[in-house]
Design a protein around this motif. Sequence first.
Motif, PDB file in Angstrom:
ATOM      1  N   LEU A 150       0.816  -1.217   0.000  1.00 51.83           N
ATOM      2  CA  LEU A 150       0.000   0.000   0.000  1.00 51.83           C
ATOM      3  C   LEU A 150       0.853   1.272   0.000  1.00 51.83           C
ATOM      4  O   LEU A 150       0.537   2.237  -0.687  1.00 51.83           O
ATOM      5  CB  LEU A 150      -0.944   0.011   1.205  1.00 51.83           C
ATOM      6  CG  LEU A 150      -2.262  -0.750   1.025  1.00 51.83           C
ATOM      7  CD1 LEU A 150      -3.119  -0.588   2.261  1.00 51.83           C
ATOM      8  CD2 LEU A 150      -3.009  -0.278  -0.207  1.00 51.83           C
ATOM      9  N   GLY A 151       1.939   1.268   0.765  1.00 51.16           N
ATOM     10  CA  GLY A 151       2.808   2.436   0.837  1.00 51.16           C
ATOM     11  C   GLY A 151       3.295   2.833  -0.548  1.00 51.16           C
ATOM     12  O   GLY A 151       3.171   3.982  -0.984  1.00 51.16           O
ATOM     13  N   ARG A 152       3.808   1.851  -1.247  1.00 55.03           N
ATOM     14  CA  ARG A 152       4.317   2.029  -2.610  1.00 55.03           C
ATOM     15  C   ARG A 152       3.206   2.559  -3.524  1.00 55.03           C
ATOM     16  O   ARG A 152       3.385   3.509  -4.285  1.00 55.03           O
ATOM     17  CB  ARG A 152       4.781   0.655  -3.086  1.00 55.03           C
ATOM     18  CG  ARG A 152       5.451   0.575  -4.394  1.00 55.03           C
ATOM     19  CD  ARG A 152       6.129  -0.804  -4.512  1.00 55.03           C
ATOM     20  NE  ARG A 152       5.146  -1.913  -4.519  1.00 55.03           N
ATOM     21  CZ  ARG A 152       4.495  -2.303  -5.611  1.00 55.03           C
ATOM     22  NH1 ARG A 152       4.689  -1.701  -6.748  1.00 55.03           N
ATOM     23  NH2 ARG A 152       3.629  -3.307  -5.551  1.00 55.03           N
ATOM     24  N   ILE A 153       2.028   1.950  -3.426  1.00 57.17           N
ATOM     25  CA  ILE A 153       0.912   2.342  -4.277  1.00 57.17           C
ATOM     26  C   ILE A 153       0.512   3.784  -4.001  1.00 57.17           C
ATOM     27  O   ILE A 153       0.291   4.572  -4.919  1.00 57.17           O
ATOM     28  CB  ILE A 153      -0.293   1.394  -4.050  1.00 57.17           C
ATOM     29  CG1 ILE A 153       0.064  -0.010  -4.536  1.00 57.17           C
ATOM     30  CG2 ILE A 153      -1.536   1.909  -4.761  1.00 57.17           C
ATOM     31  CD1 ILE A 153      -0.903  -1.095  -4.107  1.00 57.17           C
ATOM     32  N   PHE A 154       0.487   4.140  -2.707  1.00 56.31           N
ATOM     33  CA  PHE A 154       0.060   5.502  -2.370  1.00 56.31           C
ATOM     34  C   PHE A 154       1.077   6.556  -2.778  1.00 56.31           C
ATOM     35  O   PHE A 154       0.695   7.649  -3.191  1.00 56.31           O
ATOM     36  CB  PHE A 154      -0.306   5.614  -0.880  1.00 56.31           C
ATOM     37  CG  PHE A 154      -1.760   5.365  -0.652  1.00 56.31           C
ATOM     38  CD1 PHE A 154      -2.237   4.076  -0.539  1.00 56.31           C
ATOM     39  CD2 PHE A 154      -2.668   6.416  -0.622  1.00 56.31           C
ATOM     40  CE1 PHE A 154      -3.586   3.835  -0.376  1.00 56.31           C
ATOM     41  CE2 PHE A 154      -4.028   6.189  -0.458  1.00 56.31           C
ATOM     42  CZ  PHE A 154      -4.490   4.893  -0.339  1.00 56.31           C
ATOM     43  N   LEU A 211      -5.136  10.314 -14.123  1.00 59.87           N
ATOM     44  CA  LEU A 211      -4.553   8.994 -13.897  1.00 59.87           C
ATOM     45  C   LEU A 211      -4.408   8.305 -15.258  1.00 59.87           C
ATOM     46  O   LEU A 211      -5.315   8.361 -16.084  1.00 59.87           O
ATOM     47  CB  LEU A 211      -5.488   8.183 -12.992  1.00 59.87           C
ATOM     48  CG  LEU A 211      -4.885   6.932 -12.346  1.00 59.87           C
ATOM     49  CD1 LEU A 211      -3.818   7.324 -11.340  1.00 59.87           C
ATOM     50  CD2 LEU A 211      -5.983   6.131 -11.665  1.00 59.87           C
ATOM     51  N   PRO A 212      -3.268   7.642 -15.517  1.00 61.88           N
ATOM     52  CA  PRO A 212      -3.117   6.943 -16.805  1.00 61.88           C
ATOM     53  C   PRO A 212      -4.138   5.813 -16.946  1.00 61.88           C
ATOM     54  O   PRO A 212      -4.861   5.488 -16.004  1.00 61.88           O
ATOM     55  CB  PRO A 212      -1.697   6.375 -16.729  1.00 61.88           C
ATOM     56  CG  PRO A 212      -1.026   7.065 -15.595  1.00 61.88           C
ATOM     57  CD  PRO A 212      -2.090   7.543 -14.678  1.00 61.88           C
ATOM     58  N   GLU A 213      -4.160   5.217 -18.118  1.00 68.09           N
ATOM     59  CA  GLU A 213      -5.041   4.076 -18.386  1.00 68.09           C
ATOM     60  C   GLU A 213      -4.788   2.952 -17.377  1.00 68.09           C
ATOM     61  O   GLU A 213      -3.685   2.819 -16.861  1.00 68.09           O
ATOM     62  CB  GLU A 213      -4.729   3.504 -19.773  1.00 68.09           C
ATOM     63  CG  GLU A 213      -4.847   4.492 -20.890  1.00 68.09           C
ATOM     64  CD  GLU A 213      -6.117   4.277 -21.660  1.00 68.09           C
ATOM     65  OE1 GLU A 213      -6.348   3.132 -22.065  1.00 68.09           O
ATOM     66  OE2 GLU A 213      -6.873   5.250 -21.850  1.00 68.09           O
ATOM     67  N   ASP A 214      -5.827   2.156 -17.141  1.00 69.15           N
ATOM     68  CA  ASP A 214      -5.697   1.054 -16.185  1.00 69.15           C
ATOM     69  C   ASP A 214      -4.490   0.159 -16.462  1.00 69.15           C
ATOM     70  O   ASP A 214      -3.755  -0.206 -15.553  1.00 69.15           O
ATOM     71  CB  ASP A 214      -6.969   0.182 -16.204  1.00 69.15           C
ATOM     72  CG  ASP A 214      -8.120   0.878 -15.491  1.00 69.15           C
ATOM     73  OD1 ASP A 214      -7.872   1.924 -14.862  1.00 69.15           O
ATOM     74  OD2 ASP A 214      -9.257   0.385 -15.579  1.00 69.15           O
ATOM     75  N   GLU A 215      -4.305  -0.183 -17.742  1.00 67.11           N
ATOM     76  CA  GLU A 215      -3.201  -1.094 -18.078  1.00 67.11           C
ATOM     77  C   GLU A 215      -1.853  -0.501 -17.661  1.00 67.11           C
ATOM     78  O   GLU A 215      -0.988  -1.196 -17.157  1.00 67.11           O
ATOM     79  CB  GLU A 215      -3.152  -1.397 -19.585  1.00 67.11           C
ATOM     80  CG  GLU A 215      -4.168  -2.415 -20.049  1.00 67.11           C
ATOM     81  CD  GLU A 215      -5.478  -1.764 -20.407  1.00 67.11           C
ATOM     82  OE1 GLU A 215      -5.440  -0.762 -21.144  1.00 67.11           O
ATOM     83  OE2 GLU A 215      -6.539  -2.227 -19.933  1.00 67.11           O
ATOM     84  N   THR A 216      -1.723   0.802 -17.897  1.00 67.98           N
ATOM     85  CA  THR A 216      -0.463   1.468 -17.559  1.00 67.98           C
ATOM     86  C   THR A 216      -0.235   1.436 -16.052  1.00 67.98           C
ATOM     87  O   THR A 216       0.856   1.119 -15.583  1.00 67.98           O
ATOM     88  CB  THR A 216      -0.501   2.936 -18.027  1.00 67.98           C
ATOM     89  OG1 THR A 216      -1.056   2.972 -19.334  1.00 67.98           O
ATOM     90  CG2 THR A 216       0.880   3.552 -18.024  1.00 67.98           C
ATOM     91  N   VAL A 217      -1.274   1.750 -15.300  1.00 68.49           N
ATOM     92  CA  VAL A 217      -1.137   1.761 -13.843  1.00 68.49           C
ATOM     93  C   VAL A 217      -0.783   0.368 -13.336  1.00 68.49           C
ATOM     94  O   VAL A 217       0.116   0.183 -12.513  1.00 68.49           O
ATOM     95  CB  VAL A 217      -2.448   2.239 -13.169  1.00 68.49           C
ATOM     96  CG1 VAL A 217      -2.297   2.234 -11.656  1.00 68.49           C
ATOM     97  CG2 VAL A 217      -2.807   3.632 -13.651  1.00 68.49           C
ATOM     98  N   MET A 218      -1.480  -0.638 -13.887  1.00 68.81           N
ATOM     99  CA  MET A 218      -1.227  -2.017 -13.452  1.00 68.81           C
ATOM    100  C   MET A 218       0.213  -2.412 -13.748  1.00 68.81           C
ATOM    101  O   MET A 218       0.867  -3.087 -12.956  1.00 68.81           O
ATOM    102  CB  MET A 218      -2.193  -2.978 -14.157  1.00 68.81           C
ATOM    103  CG  MET A 218      -3.555  -3.037 -13.480  1.00 68.81           C
ATOM    104  SD  MET A 218      -4.918  -3.457 -14.593  1.00 68.81           S
ATOM    105  CE  MET A 218      -4.347  -4.952 -15.329  1.00 68.81           C
ATOM    106  N   ASP A 263       2.771  -0.224 -14.165  1.00 62.11           N
ATOM    107  CA  ASP A 263       3.658   0.574 -13.327  1.00 62.11           C
ATOM    108  C   ASP A 263       3.762  -0.001 -11.921  1.00 62.11           C
ATOM    109  O   ASP A 263       4.831  -0.034 -11.322  1.00 62.11           O
ATOM    110  CB  ASP A 263       3.127   2.015 -13.210  1.00 62.11           C
ATOM    111  CG  ASP A 263       3.361   2.791 -14.507  1.00 62.11           C
ATOM    112  OD1 ASP A 263       4.113   2.283 -15.369  1.00 62.11           O
ATOM    113  OD2 ASP A 263       2.778   3.880 -14.655  1.00 62.11           O
ATOM    114  N   LEU A 264       2.622  -0.416 -11.396  1.00 62.88           N
ATOM    115  CA  LEU A 264       2.593  -0.857 -10.005  1.00 62.88           C
ATOM    116  C   LEU A 264       2.743  -2.364  -9.861  1.00 62.88           C
ATOM    117  O   LEU A 264       2.767  -2.884  -8.758  1.00 62.88           O
ATOM    118  CB  LEU A 264       1.281  -0.427  -9.346  1.00 62.88           C
ATOM    119  CG  LEU A 264       1.125   1.081  -9.094  1.00 62.88           C
ATOM    120  CD1 LEU A 264      -0.285   1.407  -8.686  1.00 62.88           C
ATOM    121  CD2 LEU A 264       2.107   1.536  -8.021  1.00 62.88           C
TER     122      LEU A 264
END
Lengths: 513, 354
Positions: free
Chosen positions: A356-360, A371-378, A380-381
């Motif tokens: 969670l820390g990293r995600i936040f 926020l970028p597209e879902d695929e990009t976020v997934m 990236d994270l």
Amino acid sequence: MINDLKQSLKDHFGFSDFREGQESIIKDVMSGKDVLGILPTGTGKSLCYQLPAILLGGTTIVVSPLISLMIDQVKQLKASGYKSVTALNSFMEREERTRVVKNLNRYSLIYISPEMLQNDWLQNKLRQMSVKLFVIDEAHCISQWGHEFRTDYLKLHQTIEVLGQPTVLALSATATPDVQKDIMEKLKRPDMNRRIYPMDKQNISLAVEECHTPEDKINRIINVLKENHAPTMIYFSSRQWAERASIELKENLNHEVAFYHGGMDQTDRMLVQQQFMNNQLDVICCTSAFGMGVDKRNIRLIIHFHLPSQLESFIQEIGRAGRDGKASASLVLFTNRDHHLPQMLIQSELPEQQDLGRIFSYLQFKQGGALPEDETVMEDLQLSESQWNFIKYQLEESSVLVGQELRFIPDFLQEKMNRLLEERWLYKQGKLTEMLQWIHHTGCRRKKLYQPFQEMIREPYVPCCDACDFKVNDLSFNEEKPNQIDASTWKERLQLIFQQEDSYEPKDSSRID
Amino acid sequence: MFTCLVLTCVERLKGERTISGIYNLLTGKRSSQTMQDAKGYELDSYFGIFPELKREHLDRWVTFYLQEGLIFLQHQDFPHLSAKGKEQLDAYPVSFLAHFKGMTWHEVIPSFIQRLNLLIQTAANWKVGRTSYVPIVEDTLSQRWVKTVFTKFHSKMEKLSDSLYKEIDSLLSEHIEIEAELFSHRLTGGGVIGMTLDQLKDKYELSQEDVYISLAHTYYFFFQQAKEKPGDFPVLHLCTRGLDPAYLITQSARRTYHYIQQGLSMEEIITIRRLKKSTIQDHIVEAALIVPQFNIDGFLQRSQVEEINQMAQSLDTKRLKQIHQAFEGRYDYFELRLALASGQAQEKERNGSS
């Protein structure tokens, strides 16, 4: 009216009788009553809205989270001559989707995935149509306590309102009384007519056996199948094992065996499924990707090579056996290390608390912008789809994410998510523990399995379970041999395809569920 | 069959391209490098014939060929054919890969396969009076196509079914035996469901790649026969209608090409299209390769094109680096690629019309 309904059933679907529960639910729906219907798998849930969709006129909308199931049902309906049906989901090609949406009012039955339904222009389009019936399939997904919580489902009550309060039919195959209550609350329909039917299968015997190693499991399956020649499904939680086991079974048995999983190409998946339906195969080694929407009536044996992560899934999976009402059996094989696999599955569904820390910090970096597209976020994270969905829903719920716009993130949000995660995690662990407890239960397995779902467990008319009077070694199913295809050369095969009589497919295997 | 294909690629690439080059070729990667290689090394027949090939499977095969001594690697990743490999390659019948024409048809072959499979199922089931079944092909475009055919020929379905049977029978009779076996066992219709690649592989003791390539080869054979001889194969021909050769030029390259036709300079196009110079250069090379009448005078003079092509010939290589060095940097890489592309296109044209 009863006779009218029966006549319509015959006219439109070719059946002369309703199955248990169908008729009363259809009657309720036809007279405009909201219904919560709990019907075990394989009892023809979908007919409960398919027939009203024809009779009511206007449009019936079916929300379903399982895209493959949705596509299967449309396919089967079309095959049976029901043409004004379509499915809208995010996997469709854009062109195709535009074409369907343009002609939306031509369809009397429209399957929609929950995330598609949140689309504004689609809602607008639907609002202009006359939606008579709003169906929520797999309704347990709306409940946090259901075994497959889907955040998209929580918004359904708004959609129902937008569409002018059509009649609501919520359906599920597995919902405990708690979940049933939750469904009605979340839909804001406390006065639904509850039509609950028992899910215990009186024709299925249950057994669980411990093995030392995976290889032992395979040997045990070989031994069992040597005595039983009948349609069999073996469930695996990994693709590799499904393939590997199918190879070993082919080598050691005189059965027609094939594997099936989501990693195969689409044509081959289709072929395996149809071969099984067409009795060209008797054993199928599959992951849970197989079988949704496949209604084969004469499956005799369901073997679990790996444990499902909860009893609800297990109940659904063994419910595929014996839909013709004849004696069938379920066998679960486990080793003392088998809880690891479902545990890993749970891990892939929920983000880990320590992440969670990293995600936040990632989100804080992006706040105030898009926020970028879902695929990009997934990407990236490094999150799986369901992990990201969890986070995304929480962001939307607390109005931090509006459309693609990421607003200021309040301090308490991380802590709140942390708590939520812990709750979900405990909940899923609890589900797994239930499954494991059932495995190790020494009393009657039937009672233990179905007790959470219904008050009365009916007497089986086959041997009950291995704690009562059932012994796997006594089983001897001998269905007719699978369709032997008499064609050895290419010329003969070609002749067979183009000219042979229609003798290869038993009539009942094409029945629509 | 698959081995024959890979060894052929290795041989023609003369140790000048890596395994990735072969992979990109077979899977039909749309890069100007891959397309240029396909033309330059005369491997365009195999361009894009195996889009589903998995990289790790190709690598496994390569490891096997290395162990067997059919190929060897130089400079780490550049495969050469060994004498043993050459021997094995020459032992394959020419007919093994004869019908592939990937560069021209690879884009439409999947549609042809889907149409044909679904039409066979429909026609065969119609013949035995089966009206309720799940279509074996899920692609909605193909389903609509078959529906149109069915509506149009409704009263003649019996004839259509019989003709389709005879057409397939006659083509398979003159085709490689094992491929005829694989093809017919893959088909679905009349109450029989076709076999998966995995099942065919077991039944005929082949590799998955062999099964795939053999099936593809048969479809290419059917497709071209049907295109060329509508009179002999009326129903198969129907399945090829509207499936035209791909002018293998990407949408984006096409727009660049149009600007050049209108007389815009490279700099102007870069500004208008807001693309990188190297991208626009790729487009120009791509156009020169595919469109024989494309006039490149705005970029290079005839004599320069000839000079560069002669150099390539005398060095017996398509490697830009070598040619670049031989000219001591007099031409940049774009000019070299363009000249070679243009030379290849013209050569192709000459061969084609003779």
